[in-house]
Design a protein around this motif. Sequence first.
Motif, PDB file in Angstrom:
ATOM      1  N   ASN A  97      -1.266  47.656  67.741  1.00 39.58           N
ATOM      2  CA  ASN A  97      -0.476  47.906  68.948  1.00 39.58           C
ATOM      3  C   ASN A  97       0.977  48.153  68.548  1.00 39.58           C
ATOM      4  O   ASN A  97       1.856  47.335  68.765  1.00 39.58           O
ATOM      5  N   LYS A  98       1.228  49.312  67.959  1.00 37.78           N
ATOM      6  CA  LYS A  98       2.550  49.665  67.433  1.00 37.78           C
ATOM      7  C   LYS A  98       3.622  49.716  68.512  1.00 37.78           C
ATOM      8  O   LYS A  98       4.792  49.508  68.234  1.00 37.78           O
ATOM      9  N   LYS A  99       3.221  49.990  69.742  1.00 36.65           N
ATOM     10  CA  LYS A  99       4.183  50.076  70.849  1.00 36.65           C
ATOM     11  C   LYS A  99       4.461  48.709  71.468  1.00 36.65           C
ATOM     12  O   LYS A  99       5.307  48.588  72.344  1.00 36.65           O
TER      13      LYS A  99
END
Length: 79
Positions: A18-20
């Motif tokens: 979940n890079k965001k």
Amino acid sequence: MDRADTSARIATVIEPFNKKALPVTDDTSFAADLEWDSLTVMDFVAAIEDEFDIIITMNQQAEIETYGQLIDAVTKLRG
């Protein structure tokens, strides 16, 4: 293993993907909300399979579009 336990374990696995850093709910879409490409999806599926010692077929993967659908599918595969 119930749905809540499955959700908690998946939440741990999804964190590095979940890079965001978006909040993840049952309605979170992997493609639309998290903007994952096919390589990220494949890496994530492999991580889920390892975590739960299951196999998610390509047909099953095609039907799983949201976090909630994934929880339900893993819960069902785990029996």
